[in-house]
Design an enzyme around this catalytic site. Structure first.
Site, PDB file in Angstrom:
ATOM      1  N   HIS A  72     -27.548  -3.947  11.552  1.00  0.00           N
ATOM      2  CA  HIS A  72     -26.974  -2.717  10.974  1.00  0.00           C
ATOM      3  C   HIS A  72     -26.384  -3.079   9.611  1.00  0.00           C
ATOM      4  O   HIS A  72     -25.326  -3.706   9.534  1.00  0.00           O
ATOM      5  CB  HIS A  72     -25.883  -2.141  11.888  1.00  0.00           C
ATOM      6  N   HIS A  99     -25.858  -1.816   5.302  1.00  0.00           N
ATOM      7  CA  HIS A  99     -25.963  -0.870   4.178  1.00  0.00           C
ATOM      8  C   HIS A  99     -26.240  -1.654   2.903  1.00  0.00           C
ATOM      9  O   HIS A  99     -25.388  -2.444   2.467  1.00  0.00           O
ATOM     10  CB  HIS A  99     -24.657  -0.087   4.010  1.00  0.00           C
ATOM     11  N   LEU A 100     -27.417  -1.450   2.326  1.00  0.00           N
ATOM     12  CA  LEU A 100     -27.749  -2.153   1.072  1.00  0.00           C
ATOM     13  C   LEU A 100     -27.611  -1.253  -0.154  1.00  0.00           C
ATOM     14  O   LEU A 100     -27.748  -1.738  -1.273  1.00  0.00           O
ATOM     15  CB  LEU A 100     -29.174  -2.723   1.127  1.00  0.00           C
ATOM     16  N   ARG A 101     -27.389   0.061   0.067  1.00  0.00           N
ATOM     17  CA  ARG A 101     -27.264   0.998  -1.059  1.00  0.00           C
ATOM     18  C   ARG A 101     -28.517   0.954  -1.935  1.00  0.00           C
ATOM     19  O   ARG A 101     -29.588   0.601  -1.480  1.00  0.00           O
ATOM     20  CB  ARG A 101     -25.996   0.704  -1.892  1.00  0.00           C
ATOM     21  N   ASN A 141     -28.525   5.992   4.809  1.00  0.00           N
ATOM     22  CA  ASN A 141     -27.596   7.013   4.286  1.00  0.00           C
ATOM     23  C   ASN A 141     -27.381   6.878   2.782  1.00  0.00           C
ATOM     24  O   ASN A 141     -26.259   6.765   2.298  1.00  0.00           O
ATOM     25  CB  ASN A 141     -26.258   6.990   5.046  1.00  0.00           C
ATOM     26  N   LYS A 179     -32.149   6.841  12.756  1.00  0.00           N
ATOM     27  CA  LYS A 179     -30.690   6.850  12.832  1.00  0.00           C
ATOM     28  C   LYS A 179     -30.155   8.260  13.010  1.00  0.00           C
ATOM     29  O   LYS A 179     -30.491   9.165  12.247  1.00  0.00           O
ATOM     30  CB  LYS A 179     -30.124   6.243  11.531  1.00  0.00           C
ATOM     31  N   HIS A 207     -24.793   6.758  15.410  1.00  0.00           N
ATOM     32  CA  HIS A 207     -23.405   6.694  14.939  1.00  0.00           C
ATOM     33  C   HIS A 207     -22.621   7.494  15.967  1.00  0.00           C
ATOM     34  O   HIS A 207     -22.638   8.728  15.953  1.00  0.00           O
ATOM     35  CB  HIS A 207     -23.246   7.271  13.534  1.00  0.00           C
ATOM     36  N   HIS A 264     -22.295  -0.190  15.968  1.00  0.00           N
ATOM     37  CA  HIS A 264     -20.893  -0.537  15.664  1.00  0.00           C
ATOM     38  C   HIS A 264     -19.898   0.027  16.669  1.00  0.00           C
ATOM     39  O   HIS A 264     -19.023   0.820  16.341  1.00  0.00           O
ATOM     40  CB  HIS A 264     -20.499  -0.149  14.238  1.00  0.00           C
ATOM     41  N   ASP A 318     -22.661  -3.900   9.819  1.00  0.00           N
ATOM     42  CA  ASP A 318     -22.200  -2.668   9.177  1.00  0.00           C
ATOM     43  C   ASP A 318     -21.515  -2.997   7.853  1.00  0.00           C
ATOM     44  O   ASP A 318     -20.577  -2.312   7.442  1.00  0.00           O
ATOM     45  CB  ASP A 318     -21.275  -1.865  10.099  1.00  0.00           C
ATOM     46  N   HIS A 378     -18.434  -0.452  -1.021  1.00  0.00           N
ATOM     47  CA  HIS A 378     -18.055   0.625  -1.945  1.00  0.00           C
ATOM     48  C   HIS A 378     -17.349  -0.063  -3.093  1.00  0.00           C
ATOM     49  O   HIS A 378     -16.623  -1.050  -2.874  1.00  0.00           O
ATOM     50  CB  HIS A 378     -17.082   1.603  -1.285  1.00  0.00           C
ATOM     51  N   ALA A 424     -14.864   4.937   3.532  1.00  0.00           N
ATOM     52  CA  ALA A 424     -14.908   4.095   4.725  1.00  0.00           C
ATOM     53  C   ALA A 424     -15.970   3.024   4.558  1.00  0.00           C
ATOM     54  O   ALA A 424     -17.089   3.315   4.150  1.00  0.00           O
ATOM     55  CB  ALA A 424     -15.219   4.948   5.944  1.00  0.00           C
TER      56      ALA A 424
HETATM   57  C1  NCD Z   1     -20.669   3.338   6.271  1.00  0.00           C
HETATM   58  C2  NCD Z   1     -21.026   3.558   4.808  1.00  0.00           C
HETATM   59  O1  NCD Z   1     -20.173   3.360   3.938  1.00  0.00           O
HETATM   60  O2  NCD Z   1     -22.176   3.921   4.523  1.00  0.00           O
HETATM   61  N1  NCD Z   1     -19.243   3.265   6.375  1.00  0.00           N
HETATM   62  C3  NCD Z   1     -18.530   2.712   7.384  1.00  0.00           C
HETATM   63  O3  NCD Z   1     -17.310   2.842   7.391  1.00  0.00           O
HETATM   64  N2  NCD Z   1     -19.119   2.018   8.335  1.00  0.00           N
HETATM   65  C4  NCD Z   1     -21.253   4.403   7.120  1.00  0.00           C
HETATM   66  C5  NCD Z   1     -21.238   4.114   8.589  1.00  0.00           C
HETATM   67  O4  NCD Z   1     -21.931   3.221   9.065  1.00  0.00           O
HETATM   68  O5  NCD Z   1     -20.508   4.794   9.304  1.00  0.00           O
HETATM   69 ZN    ZN Z   2     -22.935   1.672   9.012  1.00  0.00          ZN
END
Ligand code: NCD
Ligand code: ZN
Length: 344
Positions: free
Chosen positions: A14, A16-18, A42, A98, A135, A173, A246, A250, A262
Site C-alpha cells: 500500500h 502513495h507515489l503521487r 488517489n 481500491k 479504505h 492499513h 501507506d 504531503h 492526512a
Molecule cells: C492518504 C493520502 O494522503 O493519500 N493519507 C493517509 O492519511 N493515509 C490516503 C489514505 O490512504 O487514506
Molecule cells: Zn493510503
C-alpha cells in the site's frame, strides 16, 4: 560481533507515489528498498480506467527505472465499468481495485456513496479473481472518527463479504483490534495490511504536549490497546497480515497548516523502524514473512529475487529529516526513538 539480517527484497502492499515533481522526489525512497508496491490511485483526478493506470505506470517507471515494479490499482467509482476492470486485469495492467468511501480520506471525493451501485463491479471482480482493497472507514458524520473502522466492518465490509464470499479482500492499513479480530474470524480470502507508523504511534503521540501534524494520518491512530493488537498481529507470523506502509507524502506546508493533510511519509526509514520494532518484540525472525512473504502469497505472486541486508549499529543511524522535492520539502516520519538498524 556485528549483527546482520538478510531478507528477500520486500514489497510494500500500500503506497502513495503521487505524480509529477512530488513523485520524482519521493519515489526513489521506495524503489531503493522495495522490489514491488501496490500503487494507490488517489491522484487528482483519480486513476479510474485501465488506460489511465497504464499511463501512470509508465510515468512511475520513468522515475524509478525497471528495478521497481509498480502494481497498479483502479479507483472504484459508482461509474466504474466492470468490463474495463476485467480487461485491465486480464491485460496485466492492474492488480487490484481500491474502494474509498466518498470523503473518507485524501482525494476521495469520487469514491463510493451507495455501495449497491458497485455490486456489478464487485461481482465481476469476484468472478475474475481481482482483489478489492478497502479504505475501511465509514463517513457518516454521526460516527466518531475513532469508531469509523469498526463501524465500517459491520455496515459495509461484512455485508460485502456475505454477498460475495469468493471476492478476495484486503483491509488496508488496519488500526484496531476489531479489524485484527475480523480478519482472524474469516476462514479465507481476507488479508490486511498494517503500516509502519501504526505499529509505533498511538493517539497520544498525535495530541499530547501539542498537536503533531506529521503523526496525523487516516485512519487516525487509535488508543494503545489497538496498537498492541496490531503489533501482536504483525509479529505473530500469521500470513494474513502483511506490510503496507501507506507512506503518503504531503509537502510540509500542507501538513503544518490550520487544516493539515492526512498522511505519514515513512518510505525512507520504514525498514529500519520495522527491524527495531520486530527486534523489540523478539520476533526478528518473523520480519521476513511480514515484509517479503505473506503479501506475495495473498496476491498469488512469486517472492522477489534478490535480497536486502540490514546491519545493527552500536550507535544510532542517521537518516534525513526531510526529503527535498520539486513540490516542497516532505518530513520523514520520526518514530520518536533512535534507530539502530541500517539498510546496507
Ligand atoms: C492518504 C493520502 O494522503 O493519500 N493519507 C493517509 O492519511 N493515509 C490516503 C489514505 O490512504 O487514506
Ligand atoms: Zn493510503
Amino acid at each position: 560481533m556485528t549483527q546482520r539480517l538478510t531478507l528477500p527484497r520486500p514489497d510494500d502492499w500500500h503506497l502513495h507515489l503521487r505524480d509529477g515533481a512530488m513523485m520524482e522526489g519521493i519515489a526513489p525512497e521506495s524503489a531503493r528498498h522495495f522490489a514491488r508496491a501496490i500503487i494507490m490511485p488517489n491522484l487528482v483526478p483519480p486513476v479510474v480506467t485501465g488506460a489511465q493506470a497504464a499511463a501512470y505506470r509508465e510515468r512511475i517507471l520513468a522515475v524509478t527505472g525497471p528495478g521497481f515494479t509498480p502494481l497498479m490499482t483502479l479507483y472504484l467509482t459508482e461509474a466504474t465499468d466492470p468490463a474495463d476492470v476485467v480487461a485491465a486485469h486480464a491485460a496485466g495492467i492492474i492488480t487490484a481495485v481500491k474502494l474509498y468511501p466518498a470523503g473518507a480520506t485524501t482525494n476521495s471525493a469520487s469514491g463510493v456513496r451507495d455501495f449497491d451501485r458497485v455490486r456489478g463491479v464487485l461481482e465481476a471482480m469476484e468472478a475474475a479473481g481481482i482483489p478489492l482493497l478497502t479504505h475501511g472507514e465509514v463517513t457518516d458524520p454521526e460516527v466518531d472518527i475513532f469508531d469509523r473502522e469498526a463501524v465500517f466492518i459491520d455496515r459495509v465490509l461484512d455485508p460485502i463479504r456475505r454477498r460475495s464470499p469468493g471476492l478476495r479482500v484486503v483491509m488496508e492499513h488496519i488500526t484496531t483490534s476489531d479489524a485484527v479480530a475480523y480478519v482472524r474470524s474469516q476462514p479465507e480470502g481476507l488479508g490486511a495490511t498494517i503500516t509502519t507508523h501504526h505499529l509505533v504511534i498511538n493517539r497520544n503521540h498525535i495530541l499530547v504536549g501539542g498537536i503533531r501534524p506529521h503523526y496525523y494520518c487516516l485512519p487516525v491512530a487509535k488508543r494503545e490497546t489497538h496498537r498492541l493488537a496490531l503489533l501482536e498481529a504483525a509479529t505473530s507470523g500469521d500470513a494474513r497480515f502483511f506490510l503496507g506502509t501507506d507512506s503518503a507524502p504531503h509537502a510540509d506546508a500542507a501538513k503544518e497548516s490550520a487544516c493539515g493533510c492526512a498522511g505519514c511519509f515513512t518510505a525512507t526509514n520504514t525498514l529500519s523502524i520495522l527491524a527495531q520494532v520486530f527486534e523489540q518484540a523478539q520476533a526478528l525472525d518473523l520480519l521476513e514473512g511480514f515484509v517479503a512473504r505473506h503479501g506475495a502469497g495473498f496476491y498469488g505472486l512469486a517472492m522477489n529475487a534478490g535480497s536486502v541486508t540490514l546491519e545493527r549499529s552500536e550507535s544510532p543511524v542517521a537518516y534525513p529529516a526531510r526529503i527535498e522535492t520539486g513540490a516542497g520539502p516532505v518530513t520523514v516520519f520520526d518514530p520518536g526513538f533512535p534507530l539502530y538498524w541500517r539498510v546496507l
